[in-house]
Design an enzyme around this catalytic site. Structure first.
Site: not given
Ligand SMILES: *Cc1c(COP(=O)(O)O)cnc(C)c1O
Length: 396
Positions: A79, A187, A209, A247, A333
């Site tokens: 993300a 989220q 993840h 890739t 955090c």
């Molecule tokens: C975890 C998170 C991200 C970052 O995502 P990654 O895949 O770890 O780079 C971005 N935005 C929100 C709201 C998140 O909770």
């Protein structure tokens, strides 16, 4: 020995930071590390075709969960990257005639930092404030949009306080004003029903993840409907239709796709269980602990999210007193450099209140017993810490 250690592993209550992979995801990924190792962009032989097919099946699964078409899904590393591509990509593509974007103070740092970068490049950025529950004001959004505005970026679900922004209403305002709308749904996807058509979003960021898939893969949804264009961040081989060179990782894409399929099947039952566990935990604290405050809004909230401030108790001391549980403090955090959470500040918490805040994220593998143990342990440590005046923030 190992079994023994496994038994004493802390109860995991930090599912907003990351989720464990679902075993079905792990097993589906397995062959793509080994015999099916081909480069999905090798178009001349079997190994490439096999990998490409797996990637394309995964793309369909991702598209299916959010109601998109397959050719609207662009794989990324997660993300963070999807948010960077969406914000900088749209901003820079249209910068010769429209140079204003609108976002919100309680966004994830990767959205805010992308906006800061555009400001350094001469963009005008509006950061909408949020109210005490964490919501943006739709009238303020309406007022902020002008003919210079190209993009609005507001997250679907907040990663700290779990509140759900009014995405459909925001999308409607954007579409009425002919402004593109991006939402960070890292989220939200797999936790609450998401349909990009019904919601009317132009761009949406996803990650695997946070939904029981692997780390290091995600996607950007780019709607074909309003013809939004983006400038890529990476130069290279032109993969992902030129938007994201590099890739693709076949095993990660496969895991992501499977995680999305599982989410589709499990979401209803899972969210019912998480919501009732969450409410049970909040009721327990309300009954057993004085001076506890729930941050955010209970009704419009992610099913597994809780964010509490315990008056007079330092969150870091509480975590230190509870090595048998794994959760995070409300402060510091979202980024290594941040001292107090910008989200908690945005909803009006003092530094002291923010420092007495913890975030709990329940997930697919949380059991009723975990909830009971966590309730008892947290309540008893909060009461113990309050009996030790040296742990009072006020006494520091
Ligand atoms: C975890 C998170 C991200 C970052 O995502 P990654 O895949 O770890 O780079 C971005 N935005 C929100 C709201 C998140 O909770």
């Amino acid at each position: 020995m190992i079994e023994n250690r496994a038994k004493t592993r802390p109860i995991y209550l930090d599912n907003h930071a990351t989720t464990p992979m679902d075993p079905e995801v792990v097993s589906l990924m397995e062959p793509y590390w080994n015999e099916s190792f081909g480069n999905p962009h090798s178009s001349g032989h079997f190994y490439g075709w096999e990998a490409e097919e797996a990637v394309e099946v995964s793309r369909e699964k991702v598209a299916d969960l959010i109601g998109a078409d397959t050719d609207e899904i662009y794989f990324t590393s997660g993300a963070t990257e999807a948010n960077n591509i969406a914000i900088k990509g749209v901003g820079r593509f249209y910068s010769s005639h429209r140079k204003k974007i609108i976002t919100c103070v309680s966004e994830h740092m990767c959205v805010l930092d992308s906006a800061f970068q555009l400001e350094r490049e001469g963009f005008d950025v509006v950061y909408l404030e949020v109210d005490r529950l964490g919501f943006v004001d739709l009238n303020e959004l309406r007022d902020a949009i002008d003919e210079q505005t190209i993009l609005v970026s507001i997250m679907a679900a907040n990663n700290e306080i779990g509140i759900l922004q009014p995405i459909e209403e925001i999308a409607k305002i954007c579409s009425e004003n002919k402004v593109f709308f991006h939402t960070d749904a890292a989220q939200a996807v797999g936790k609450i029903p998401i349909n990009v058509r019904k919601m009317g979003v132009d761009l949406m960021s996803l990650t695997a993840h946070k939904v029981y898939g692997p780390m290091g893969v995600g996607a950007l949804f780019v709607s074909k409907k309003n013809g939004v264009k983006l400038e890529p961040l990476f130069s290279g081989g032109g993969q992902e239709k030129g938007l994201r060179s590099g890739t693709l990782s076949t095993p990660l894409c496969v895991g992501f796709g499977e995680a999305m399929s599982l989410a589709k099947n499990k979401m209803n039952n899972e969210s019912r269980f998480l919501k009732s566990s969450r409410d049970q935990m909040w009721e327990y604290f309300r009954e057993h602990i004085d001076g506890v405050r729930l941050n955010g809004c209970l009704e419009r909230r992610l099913p597994g999210n809780l964010n509490f401030s315990f008056e007079g108790v330092d969150g870091a001391s509480l975590i230190a007193a509870l090595p048998d549980l794994a959760f995070s403090t409300g402060s510091a955090c979202t980024s290594a450099s941040e001292e107090v959470s910008h989200v908690l500040q945005a909803i009006g918490l003092s530094n002291k209140q923010a420092e007495s805040t913890i975030r709990i994220g329940l997930g697919r593998f949380t059991t009723s017993e975990d909830i009971q143990v966590a309730c008892d342990r947290i309540a008893s440590e909060v009461i113990k810490l309050r009996d030790k005046p040296t742990h009072y923030i006020a006494a520091q």
